[in-house]
Design a protein around this motif. Structure first.
Motif, PDB file in Angstrom:
ATOM      1  N   TYR A 193       0.999  -1.018  -0.281  1.00 28.17           N
ATOM      2  CA  TYR A 193      -0.171   0.100   0.054  1.00 28.17           C
ATOM      3  C   TYR A 193       0.789   1.286  -0.515  1.00 28.17           C
ATOM      4  O   TYR A 193       0.805   1.944  -0.902  1.00 28.17           O
ATOM      5  CB  TYR A 193      -1.081   0.257   1.320  1.00 28.17           C
ATOM      6  N   PHE A 194       1.969   1.437   0.670  1.00 30.37           N
ATOM      7  CA  PHE A 194       2.334   2.402   0.893  1.00 30.37           C
ATOM      8  C   PHE A 194       3.566   3.010  -0.396  1.00 30.37           C
ATOM      9  O   PHE A 194       3.410   3.867  -0.797  1.00 30.37           O
ATOM     10  CB  PHE A 194       3.475   2.685   1.999  1.00 30.37           C
ATOM     11  N   ALA A 195       3.761   2.278  -0.622  1.00 33.22           N
ATOM     12  CA  ALA A 195       5.019   2.427  -1.993  1.00 33.22           C
ATOM     13  C   ALA A 195       4.785   2.213  -3.034  1.00 33.22           C
ATOM     14  O   ALA A 195       4.678   3.100  -3.804  1.00 33.22           O
ATOM     15  CB  ALA A 195       6.257   1.145  -2.309  1.00 33.22           C
ATOM     16  N   GLU A 196       2.668   1.536  -3.467  1.00 36.24           N
ATOM     17  CA  GLU A 196       2.091   2.288  -4.500  1.00 36.24           C
ATOM     18  C   GLU A 196       1.521   3.403  -4.518  1.00 36.24           C
ATOM     19  O   GLU A 196       1.879   4.146  -4.806  1.00 36.24           O
ATOM     20  CB  GLU A 196       1.879   0.709  -4.779  1.00 36.24           C
ATOM     21  N   THR A 197       0.028   2.880  -3.060  1.00 30.16           N
ATOM     22  CA  THR A 197      -0.734   3.864  -2.914  1.00 30.16           C
ATOM     23  C   THR A 197      -0.600   5.173  -1.864  1.00 30.16           C
ATOM     24  O   THR A 197      -1.075   6.110  -3.197  1.00 30.16           O
ATOM     25  CB  THR A 197      -2.118   2.771  -2.524  1.00 30.16           C
ATOM     26  N   GLU A 198       0.504   4.868  -1.347  1.00 25.45           N
ATOM     27  CA  GLU A 198       0.747   6.466  -0.729  1.00 25.45           C
ATOM     28  C   GLU A 198       1.650   7.146  -1.681  1.00 25.45           C
ATOM     29  O   GLU A 198       1.879   8.303  -1.693  1.00 25.45           O
ATOM     30  CB  GLU A 198       1.177   5.956   0.310  1.00 25.45           C
ATOM     31  N   GLN A 199       2.092   6.516  -2.484  1.00 24.58           N
ATOM     32  CA  GLN A 199       3.499   7.421  -2.862  1.00 24.58           C
ATOM     33  C   GLN A 199       3.019   7.737  -4.685  1.00 24.58           C
ATOM     34  O   GLN A 199       3.839   8.033  -4.947  1.00 24.58           O
ATOM     35  CB  GLN A 199       4.548   6.550  -3.094  1.00 24.58           C
ATOM     36  N   ALA A 200       1.735   7.063  -4.999  1.00 26.51           N
ATOM     37  CA  ALA A 200       1.508   7.136  -6.521  1.00 26.51           C
ATOM     38  C   ALA A 200       1.552   8.839  -6.392  1.00 26.51           C
ATOM     39  O   ALA A 200       0.256   9.476  -5.206  1.00 26.51           O
ATOM     40  CB  ALA A 200       0.349   6.962  -6.324  1.00 26.51           C
ATOM     41  N   ALA A 201       1.526   9.572  -6.740  1.00 29.36           N
ATOM     42  CA  ALA A 201       1.908  11.068  -8.056  1.00 29.36           C
ATOM     43  C   ALA A 201       1.307  11.669  -9.064  1.00 29.36           C
ATOM     44  O   ALA A 201       1.581  10.899  -9.789  1.00 29.36           O
ATOM     45  CB  ALA A 201       3.150  11.418  -7.321  1.00 29.36           C
ATOM     46  N   PHE A 202      -0.426  11.992  -8.751  1.00 31.05           N
ATOM     47  CA  PHE A 202      -1.222  11.686  -9.891  1.00 31.05           C
ATOM     48  C   PHE A 202      -1.196  13.144 -10.525  1.00 31.05           C
ATOM     49  O   PHE A 202      -1.152  14.166  -9.506  1.00 31.05           O
ATOM     50  CB  PHE A 202      -3.032  11.370  -9.319  1.00 31.05           C
ATOM     51  N   ALA A 203      -0.691  13.923 -11.258  1.00 25.92           N
ATOM     52  CA  ALA A 203      -1.120  15.236 -11.846  1.00 25.92           C
ATOM     53  C   ALA A 203      -1.734  15.857 -13.294  1.00 25.92           C
ATOM     54  O   ALA A 203      -1.410  15.191 -14.397  1.00 25.92           O
ATOM     55  CB  ALA A 203       0.175  15.213 -12.066  1.00 25.92           C
ATOM     56  N   PRO A 204      -2.719  16.636 -13.057  1.00 26.46           N
ATOM     57  CA  PRO A 204      -3.156  16.981 -14.539  1.00 26.46           C
ATOM     58  C   PRO A 204      -2.502  18.000 -15.390  1.00 26.46           C
ATOM     59  O   PRO A 204      -2.868  17.843 -15.965  1.00 26.46           O
ATOM     60  CB  PRO A 204      -4.338  17.500 -13.566  1.00 26.46           C
ATOM     61  N   SER A 205      -1.148  18.057 -14.945  1.00 28.16           N
ATOM     62  CA  SER A 205      -0.225  18.512 -15.827  1.00 28.16           C
ATOM     63  C   SER A 205       0.525  17.316 -16.681  1.00 28.16           C
ATOM     64  O   SER A 205       1.068  17.760 -17.693  1.00 28.16           O
ATOM     65  CB  SER A 205       1.062  19.020 -15.493  1.00 28.16           C
ATOM     66  N   ASN A 206      -0.143  16.033 -15.778  1.00 24.96           N
ATOM     67  CA  ASN A 206       0.680  14.761 -16.908  1.00 24.96           C
ATOM     68  C   ASN A 206      -0.451  14.757 -18.470  1.00 24.96           C
ATOM     69  O   ASN A 206      -1.394  14.263 -17.771  1.00 24.96           O
ATOM     70  CB  ASN A 206       0.412  13.889 -15.862  1.00 24.96           C
ATOM     71  N   PHE A 207       0.015  15.771 -19.601  1.00 21.29           N
ATOM     72  CA  PHE A 207      -0.236  15.123 -20.368  1.00 21.29           C
ATOM     73  C   PHE A 207       0.021  15.000 -21.572  1.00 21.29           C
ATOM     74  O   PHE A 207       1.525  14.524 -21.295  1.00 21.29           O
ATOM     75  CB  PHE A 207      -0.641  16.711 -20.884  1.00 21.29           C
ATOM     76  N   VAL A 208      -0.078  14.034 -22.589  1.00 22.06           N
ATOM     77  CA  VAL A 208       0.470  13.075 -23.595  1.00 22.06           C
ATOM     78  C   VAL A 208      -0.347  14.351 -24.890  1.00 22.06           C
ATOM     79  O   VAL A 208      -0.882  14.916 -24.884  1.00 22.06           O
ATOM     80  CB  VAL A 208       0.091  11.514 -23.584  1.00 22.06           C
ATOM     81  N   PRO A 209       0.716  13.619 -25.980  1.00 21.52           N
ATOM     82  CA  PRO A 209       0.732  14.833 -26.949  1.00 21.52           C
ATOM     83  C   PRO A 209      -0.858  13.952 -27.390  1.00 21.52           C
ATOM     84  O   PRO A 209      -0.928  12.761 -27.788  1.00 21.52           O
ATOM     85  CB  PRO A 209       1.911  13.778 -28.295  1.00 21.52           C
ATOM     86  N   GLY A 210      -1.591  14.811 -28.240  1.00 21.13           N
ATOM     87  CA  GLY A 210      -3.088  15.426 -28.386  1.00 21.13           C
ATOM     88  C   GLY A 210      -3.808  15.416 -27.521  1.00 21.13           C
ATOM     89  O   GLY A 210      -5.221  15.385 -27.525  1.00 21.13           O
ATOM     90  N   ILE A 211      -3.070  15.731 -25.778  1.00 20.75           N
ATOM     91  CA  ILE A 211      -4.634  16.516 -24.460  1.00 20.75           C
ATOM     92  C   ILE A 211      -3.755  16.951 -23.949  1.00 20.75           C
ATOM     93  O   ILE A 211      -2.255  16.900 -24.218  1.00 20.75           O
ATOM     94  CB  ILE A 211      -4.459  14.978 -23.834  1.00 20.75           C
ATOM     95  N   SER A 212      -4.577  18.463 -23.671  1.00 21.62           N
ATOM     96  CA  SER A 212      -3.732  18.989 -23.387  1.00 21.62           C
ATOM     97  C   SER A 212      -5.423  20.115 -22.559  1.00 21.62           C
ATOM     98  O   SER A 212      -5.840  19.168 -22.006  1.00 21.62           O
ATOM     99  CB  SER A 212      -3.488  20.469 -24.566  1.00 21.62           C
ATOM    100  N   SER A 213      -4.828  21.382 -21.375  1.00 20.94           N
ATOM    101  CA  SER A 213      -5.471  21.993 -21.054  1.00 20.94           C
ATOM    102  C   SER A 213      -6.506  22.651 -22.100  1.00 20.94           C
ATOM    103  O   SER A 213      -7.253  22.623 -22.609  1.00 20.94           O
ATOM    104  CB  SER A 213      -4.552  22.828 -19.923  1.00 20.94           C
TER     105      SER A 213
ATOM    106  N   LEU B 122      -0.754  23.816 -11.655  1.00 26.12           N
ATOM    107  CA  LEU B 122       0.851  23.721 -11.358  1.00 26.12           C
ATOM    108  C   LEU B 122       1.327  23.003  -9.710  1.00 26.12           C
ATOM    109  O   LEU B 122       2.301  22.894  -9.011  1.00 26.12           O
ATOM    110  CB  LEU B 122       1.253  25.638 -11.173  1.00 26.12           C
ATOM    111  N   ALA B 123      -0.065  23.066  -8.508  1.00 24.19           N
ATOM    112  CA  ALA B 123      -0.077  22.717  -7.815  1.00 24.19           C
ATOM    113  C   ALA B 123       0.416  21.095  -7.520  1.00 24.19           C
ATOM    114  O   ALA B 123       1.144  21.120  -6.446  1.00 24.19           O
ATOM    115  CB  ALA B 123      -1.194  22.748  -6.950  1.00 24.19           C
TER     116      ALA B 123
END
Ligand code: NDP
Ligand code: HEM
Length: 482
Positions: free
Chosen positions: A301-321, A332-333
């Motif tokens: 749980y700790f290594a994966e779920t707790e340390q998971a880092a989701f960011a709305p700025s993680n886009f890939v080509p073809g998707i943006s803000s 930014l946050a």
């Protein structure tokens, strides 16, 4: 059976894990107890800061399968070919409580999906609600403070929440969802997920389209009434998800999108980038595009779920803000939070590492490692500057350049509200589609907290309900009296 030998963290075999070295059986310990000290010192450092919001959560791995090609809208690799499967990590959460709070708080639920695509990680960091309480990121800390514990008593205080809402009517739509029967999902499997924000797709012709994600539960919506939640197991939602996946009863969601062209956005009556508003389904119908399934629990749980880092700025080509002001604040946050909470090299941890080559010129920092996933090139001793003369040096790829984003012609730089003060029609629309029982639950749930507030807050809230629908206000007033 193979014998597994206990070792120090440096790998040396340990002869005795129970008895520290002491001066005789009854004597004090000596200075050479470095093994005991290693254990105590590591224990002191087991915790990292919890997420400032969404601290309590549950994660699992799964698969996103594309059922409709979105080639016409986007060049995103994972959205090109029907049948394409992409590995995902999903984390569900409550928002306001700390890590040891309750799974069944009346609170929005986080619905964060990390797609490990061939072009890098794409994160959809959404909630189980299609709107939010605010439309300017500057208000986020104020709003969250009002939802968390009273700074003097350290106890949650509904007077603070309603004091904020009474002063901030743009929250009414989301307050109505939160206080409705959907405010406490019976489990993470029984709720929808929404991007809430408007994002953009862009295609190989350089055309941009605005869109929103909707993940509709295939398990059906199920909710708890306030009195059921009061006696529910605090770990019930986490246990439900882990057990369902362990027994092979994989939860799934039908992924849908709403699409708006740039011209439709210009013509739209509501601001399509206002996070307090939905796009009505009859004008912008849902288009089914895929299936999201969760089918593997985490090992740790700790290594994966707790340390998971989701960011709305993680886009890939073809998707943006999009111009959504809240989204821009979020861009930014999150990485800032990850550097503080997990550390500067958080993207090298297996749960966060992209499953494609990663080549850049960032180097060093706490816990810098080599190639977390086969074939990556993190932190090599090759060139750590660009431009350079090296063969195979990472170079920008102009073919993934995003088309320019349209902004209002002739706009001035200043501080603006959107100028749209109708915080009521959509909240009222929701009230009007509710059944008799749902309307009554809504009124009772509101009265539970509002009843603890002073008369001025009650009157301002009733005035907001009145503008949404007179029957909404009448029901809350009656529930307050009762
Ligand atoms: P529709 O009748 O087409 O859609 C109503 C939507 O409301 C459905 O998606 C339904 O979800 C959802 N819903 C039903 N009860 C609740 C509840 N207690 N809390 C949250 N959502 C609920 O109408 P419109 O598109 O015109 O929207 C009318 C209102 O519905 C909106 O003002 C908004 O409050 C709410 N809504 C709209 C959404 C949108 O994207 N347009 C999305 C979700 C809510 P389900 O299908 O899962 O039952
Ligand atoms: C988590 C900030 C609005 C969904 C977080 C975290 C921060 C944050 C700092 C903790 C991140 C971490 O430590 O890993 C903000 C700010 C917002 C905002 C500044 C507004 C300006 C929203 C909105 C949504 C949302 C509108 C949903 C549509 C989430 C989710 C998480 C999260 C799901 C948990 C992600 C996970 O599971 O790790 N937010 N947030 N947030 N936020 Fe927001």
């Amino acid at each position: 059976m193979t014998k597994t030998i206990l070792t120090t963290s440096a790998g040396a075999p340990v002869a005795d894990d129970d008895n520290s070295i002491s001066v005789g059986p009854r004597g004090p310990l000596t200075y050479d107890n470095h093994y005991t000290f290693e254990k105590l010192a590591h224990f002191n450092r087991e915790r990292i800061p919890e997420r400032v919001v969404h601290a309590r959560g549950t994660g699992a791995y799964g698969t996103f399968t594309l059922t409709k090609s979105l080639k016409d809208l986007t060049i995103a690799d994972f959205l090109q070919n029907e049948g394409k499967r992409t590995e995902v990590f999903v984390r569900f959460s409550t928002v306001g409580g700390g890590q040891d709070s309750h799974d069944y708080a009346r609170d929005p639920r986080g619905f964060a999906v990390k797609f490990y695509t061939k072009q890098g990680n794409y994160d959809m960091v959404g909630n189980n609600t299609p709107v939010f309480f605010l439309r300017d990121p500057s208000k986020f800390p104020d709003f969250i403070h009002s939802q968390k514990k009273n700074p003097r008593t350290n106890v949650p205080d509904p007077r603070m929440a309603y004091e904020f809402w009474a002063n901030y009517p743009q929250a009414l739509h989301q307050v109505t969802i939160l206080m409705s029967d959907r405010g406490i999902p019976a489990s993470y499997r029984n709720m929808n997920g929404y991007s809430s924000h408007t994002y953009s797709f862009w295609n190989d012709k350089g055309e941009r389209f605005w869109f929103k994600w909707h993940f509709k539960t295939n398990q059906g919506i199920k909710t708890l009434r306030a009195e059921e939640a009061a006696v529910a197991d605090p770990h019930g939602a986490q246990q439900d998800l882990v057990e369902a996946i362990d027994r092979g009863d994989f939860p799934s969601w039908t992924a849908k999108i709403q699409i708006m062209t740039e011209q439709q956005a210009r013509d739209a009556e509501i601001n399509p980038f206002d996070l307090t508003k939905v796009w009505p389904h009859d004008e912008f119908p849902l288009v089914e595009v895929g299936q999201l399934e969760l089918n593997r629990n985490v090992d740790n749980y700790f290594a994966e779920t707790e340390q998971a880092a989701f960011a709305p700025s993680n886009f890939v080509p073809g998707i943006s803000s999009s111009p959504d002001k809240m989204l821009q604040g979020r861009l930014l946050a999150y990485q800032d939070a990850h550097r503080y909470r997990v550390g500067v090299n958080y993207n090298q941890l297996p749960v966060n590492a992209a499953k494609c080559p990663v080549n850049h010129y960032q180097r060093d920092g706490a816990m810098a490692g080599l190639s977390p996933a086969g074939g990556n090139h993190h932190q090599t001793s090759g060139a750590n500057y660009f431009p350079n003369d090296r063969d195979n040096a990472p170079k920008p790829d102009t073919s993934v350049a995003e088309p320019a984003m349209p902004v209002e012609a002739g706009a001035w730089l200043d501080r603006f509200d959107t100028g749209q003060d109708d915080h009521y029609t959509q909240a009222g629309n929701l009230f009007r589609i509710m059944s008799e029982d749902q309307k009554q639950q809504l009124a009772d749930n509101i009265a539970g907290g509002l009843g603890q507030c002073d008369a001025s807050i009650q009157q301002r809230m009733l005035a907001q309900f009145e503008k949404a629908d007179p029957d909404y206000a009448a029901r809350v007033a009656a529930a307050l009296k009762a």
